[in-house]
Motif scaffolding. Structure first.
Motif, PDB file in Angstrom:
ATOM      1  N   VAL A  89      43.305  17.846 -34.112  1.00  0.00           N
ATOM      2  CA  VAL A  89      44.125  17.812 -32.899  1.00  0.00           C
ATOM      3  C   VAL A  89      45.580  18.130 -33.246  1.00  0.00           C
ATOM      4  O   VAL A  89      46.237  18.947 -32.591  1.00  0.00           O
ATOM      5  N   LEU A  90      46.102  17.508 -34.299  1.00  0.00           N
ATOM      6  CA  LEU A  90      47.480  17.763 -34.716  1.00  0.00           C
ATOM      7  C   LEU A  90      47.682  19.215 -35.133  1.00  0.00           C
ATOM      8  O   LEU A  90      48.731  19.810 -34.833  1.00  0.00           O
ATOM      9  N   ALA A  91      46.705  19.796 -35.804  1.00  0.00           N
ATOM     10  CA  ALA A  91      46.824  21.200 -36.197  1.00  0.00           C
ATOM     11  C   ALA A  91      47.005  22.086 -34.976  1.00  0.00           C
ATOM     12  O   ALA A  91      47.831  23.014 -34.966  1.00  0.00           O
ATOM     13  N   HIS A  92      46.245  21.821 -33.920  1.00  0.00           N
ATOM     14  CA  HIS A  92      46.397  22.584 -32.687  1.00  0.00           C
ATOM     15  C   HIS A  92      47.729  22.285 -32.012  1.00  0.00           C
ATOM     16  O   HIS A  92      48.345  23.173 -31.410  1.00  0.00           O
ATOM     17  N   VAL A  93      48.179  21.037 -32.085  1.00  0.00           N
ATOM     18  CA  VAL A  93      49.464  20.666 -31.492  1.00  0.00           C
ATOM     19  C   VAL A  93      50.602  21.440 -32.142  1.00  0.00           C
ATOM     20  O   VAL A  93      51.498  21.967 -31.459  1.00  0.00           O
ATOM     21  N   PHE A  94      50.601  21.513 -33.462  1.00  0.00           N
ATOM     22  CA  PHE A  94      51.657  22.241 -34.161  1.00  0.00           C
ATOM     23  C   PHE A  94      51.709  23.695 -33.709  1.00  0.00           C
ATOM     24  O   PHE A  94      52.788  24.254 -33.472  1.00  0.00           O
ATOM     25  N   ARG A 119      54.280  24.387 -43.010  1.00  0.00           N
ATOM     26  CA  ARG A 119      54.224  25.517 -43.944  1.00  0.00           C
ATOM     27  C   ARG A 119      53.115  26.484 -43.552  1.00  0.00           C
ATOM     28  O   ARG A 119      53.279  27.706 -43.636  1.00  0.00           O
ATOM     29  N   LEU A 120      51.975  25.947 -43.147  1.00  0.00           N
ATOM     30  CA  LEU A 120      50.848  26.796 -42.759  1.00  0.00           C
ATOM     31  C   LEU A 120      51.234  27.736 -41.621  1.00  0.00           C
ATOM     32  O   LEU A 120      50.875  28.919 -41.617  1.00  0.00           O
ATOM     33  N   TYR A 121      51.976  27.202 -40.641  1.00  0.00           N
ATOM     34  CA  TYR A 121      52.342  27.992 -39.469  1.00  0.00           C
ATOM     35  C   TYR A 121      53.738  28.603 -39.582  1.00  0.00           C
ATOM     36  O   TYR A 121      54.250  29.168 -38.618  1.00  0.00           O
ATOM     37  N   ASP A 122      54.354  28.487 -40.769  1.00  0.00           N
ATOM     38  CA  ASP A 122      55.668  29.098 -41.031  1.00  0.00           C
ATOM     39  C   ASP A 122      56.685  28.647 -39.986  1.00  0.00           C
ATOM     40  O   ASP A 122      57.325  29.452 -39.309  1.00  0.00           O
ATOM     41  N   MET A 123      56.834  27.335 -39.882  1.00  0.00           N
ATOM     42  CA  MET A 123      57.699  26.741 -38.860  1.00  0.00           C
ATOM     43  C   MET A 123      59.011  26.248 -39.459  1.00  0.00           C
ATOM     44  O   MET A 123      59.042  25.746 -40.588  1.00  0.00           O
ATOM     45  N   ALA A 124      60.055  26.375 -38.685  1.00  0.00           N
ATOM     46  CA  ALA A 124      61.336  25.786 -39.066  1.00  0.00           C
ATOM     47  C   ALA A 124      61.273  24.282 -38.842  1.00  0.00           C
ATOM     48  O   ALA A 124      60.800  23.816 -37.799  1.00  0.00           O
ATOM     49  N   THR A 125      61.746  23.511 -39.810  1.00  0.00           N
ATOM     50  CA  THR A 125      61.699  22.045 -39.703  1.00  0.00           C
ATOM     51  C   THR A 125      63.021  21.439 -40.158  1.00  0.00           C
ATOM     52  O   THR A 125      63.809  22.072 -40.868  1.00  0.00           O
ATOM     53  N   ARG A 126      63.218  20.213 -39.732  1.00  0.00           N
ATOM     54  CA  ARG A 126      64.360  19.430 -40.215  1.00  0.00           C
ATOM     55  C   ARG A 126      63.889  18.005 -40.429  1.00  0.00           C
ATOM     56  O   ARG A 126      63.417  17.343 -39.503  1.00  0.00           O
ATOM     57  N   LEU A 127      63.985  17.535 -41.672  1.00  0.00           N
ATOM     58  CA  LEU A 127      63.600  16.167 -41.991  1.00  0.00           C
ATOM     59  C   LEU A 127      64.696  15.212 -41.568  1.00  0.00           C
ATOM     60  O   LEU A 127      65.872  15.428 -41.851  1.00  0.00           O
ATOM     61  N   MET A 128      64.280  14.149 -40.897  1.00  0.00           N
ATOM     62  CA  MET A 128      65.228  13.146 -40.403  1.00  0.00           C
ATOM     63  C   MET A 128      65.081  11.878 -41.255  1.00  0.00           C
ATOM     64  O   MET A 128      64.053  11.188 -41.182  1.00  0.00           O
ATOM     65  N   PRO A 129      66.076  11.554 -42.080  1.00  0.00           N
ATOM     66  CA  PRO A 129      65.952  10.385 -42.960  1.00  0.00           C
ATOM     67  C   PRO A 129      65.768   9.092 -42.178  1.00  0.00           C
ATOM     68  O   PRO A 129      66.471   8.842 -41.189  1.00  0.00           O
ATOM     69  N   ARG A 239      43.614  26.250 -24.998  1.00  0.00           N
ATOM     70  CA  ARG A 239      43.694  27.685 -25.270  1.00  0.00           C
ATOM     71  C   ARG A 239      43.656  27.971 -26.769  1.00  0.00           C
ATOM     72  O   ARG A 239      43.000  28.909 -27.219  1.00  0.00           O
ATOM     73  N   VAL A 240      44.347  27.154 -27.555  1.00  0.00           N
ATOM     74  CA  VAL A 240      44.304  27.329 -29.012  1.00  0.00           C
ATOM     75  C   VAL A 240      42.927  26.948 -29.548  1.00  0.00           C
ATOM     76  O   VAL A 240      42.343  27.660 -30.375  1.00  0.00           O
ATOM     77  N   LYS A 241      42.398  25.828 -29.076  1.00  0.00           N
ATOM     78  CA  LYS A 241      41.076  25.380 -29.543  1.00  0.00           C
ATOM     79  C   LYS A 241      40.021  26.446 -29.296  1.00  0.00           C
ATOM     80  O   LYS A 241      39.214  26.773 -30.178  1.00  0.00           O
ATOM     81  N   ASP A 242      40.016  27.023 -28.100  1.00  0.00           N
ATOM     82  CA  ASP A 242      39.001  28.006 -27.755  1.00  0.00           C
ATOM     83  C   ASP A 242      39.251  29.365 -28.396  1.00  0.00           C
ATOM     84  O   ASP A 242      38.420  30.269 -28.287  1.00  0.00           O
ATOM     85  N   SER A 243      40.379  29.507 -29.080  1.00  0.00           N
ATOM     86  CA  SER A 243      40.626  30.690 -29.905  1.00  0.00           C
ATOM     87  C   SER A 243      40.278  30.421 -31.366  1.00  0.00           C
ATOM     88  O   SER A 243      40.441  31.297 -32.223  1.00  0.00           O
TER      89      SER A 243
END
Length: 364
Positions: A89-94, A119-129, A239-243
């Protein structure tokens, strides 16, 4: 490495799941599984579903399961998405809701699958301490929102591996502060003492709640996860799941999941046992000199001032007791994450730790 790999594979650092050794007699307190077997109604439902109909595909909509989940949460079936465990579920959410040009925000100490998906989806991220006390500072997120654009926010509540919970009012502050970004609350452990954000769904179209049947419903081996949210968010996930895979849940998982959601008596009894054991475990660890973070989960996060986490995990393993230790980030390296087991398992752990901390030679 292989010359046949796609380019994306070379850059991946996969998630490392908790150890699942096939050794009899272990006390397994390392993967936050339920120490009690699932509802007898679940087992019966699975047996009844194991017929010649297994030759047929399952319902791709898993409507019976969605309806059972919706009833439990006071929502409509169209506000529910189901998948093969909450990790899927989280993979599809991302991919469906969090991949934008602006960065995704999540805690620096959190579920270690989040950076893997990014990393898998090549996304920009920002870690919040996290703050010095390991709490999540909502004001820190709001400040980032004032300084620039945010593509989305995700965090576990209670957090993993700390077990600390964010109050519902603080979750609402995030939702109100980021009306143009999806806020994902990962509630894998919420049933053990935190407040669920599901009650806020009808007021906040940017809220998605992700949950699992692996912990409080004792179905880690069946792989059933789900998400709750506005119908527009759910449609994106479908839509992502069915793809990707139209049939993520098989007939047995659907049948077992429905029975699990309907057996409220088993659910309430089991989580009461776990929270009671957690209280005793925390008290026992504190008597041994451990600092234990306040936990609203089915695990505790603890460190001893005179013994490294690596050392304690290794010595417990010698006594056939498994706990989880994280070397990174360095800030949590002294800690052990300990699943709340049965009372007998928790007592065995405390006796083993007492033996490690006070060897026989020191008592003479």
């Amino acid at each position: 490495m292989s010359r046949y790999w796609s380019e994306v594979v070379h850059g991946l650092t996969p998630y490392v799941p908790g150890e699942q050794p096939m050794i009899a007699g272990l006390i397994k307190l390392n993967t936050n599984e339920c120490p009690y077997g699932p509802s007898l109604r679940v087992l019966q439902a699975i047996r009844e579903a194991a017929t010649e109909d297994l030759r047929l595909y399952p319902d791709p909509e898993a409507r019976a399961l969605k309806d059972a989940i919706a009833v439990h949460h006071g929502l409509q079936g169209e506000q529910v998405f189901v998948g093969n465990g909450s990790d899927e579920v989280l993979a599809h959410v991302f991919q469906a809701l969090l991949k934008h040009d602006a960065p995704l925000l999540f805690p620096d100490i959190s579920y270690s699958f989040y950076p893997v998906y990014a990393r898998l989806y090549d996304m920009a991220t920002r870690l919040m301490p996290l703050r010095d006390d390991f709490s999540l500072g909502v004001d820190d997120y709001l400040q980032v929102g004032r300084d620039g654009r945010v593509g989305g926010i995700i965090f576990p509540n209670p957090n993993a591996p700390t077990g600390m919970a964010l109050a519902l009012a603080e979750v609402q502050r995030l939702l109100t502060g980021f009306p143009d970004a999806v806020v994902v609350v990962d509630e894998a452990y919420v049933d053990f003492g935190a407040q669920s954000a599901a009650a806020l769904i009808d007021r906040h179209p940017n809220l998605l709640v992700v949950r699992t049947l692996s912990k409080a419903r004792a179905l880690a081996g069946l792989r059933v996860g789900y998400a709750l949210g506005h119908v527009d968010l759910i449609e994106a996930l479908v839509r992502v799941k069915d793809s990707f895979n139209s049939y993520p849940l098989d007939r047995l998982a659907i049948a077992g999941g429905v029975a699990a959601m309907q057996d409220e008596a088993w659910f309430e009894r089991t989580r009461a046992l776990i929270t009671a054991s957690r209280g005793k475990l925390v008290a026992g660890l504190q008597q041994l000199g451990f600092e234990v973070l306040p936990s609203a989960a089915n695990f505790v996060f603890a460190r001893h001032p005179r013994h490294a986490g690596t050392e304690l995990a290794a010595k417990l393993r010698e006594q056939r007791i498994l706990v989880r230790h994280f070397r990174q980030p360095e800030r949590i390296a002294p800690f052990l994450r300990i699943t709340v087991g049965t009372e007998a398992q928790c007592e065995a752990l405390l006796l083993a730790l007492a033996d490690i901390l006070q060897p026989a030679s020191a008592l003479r």
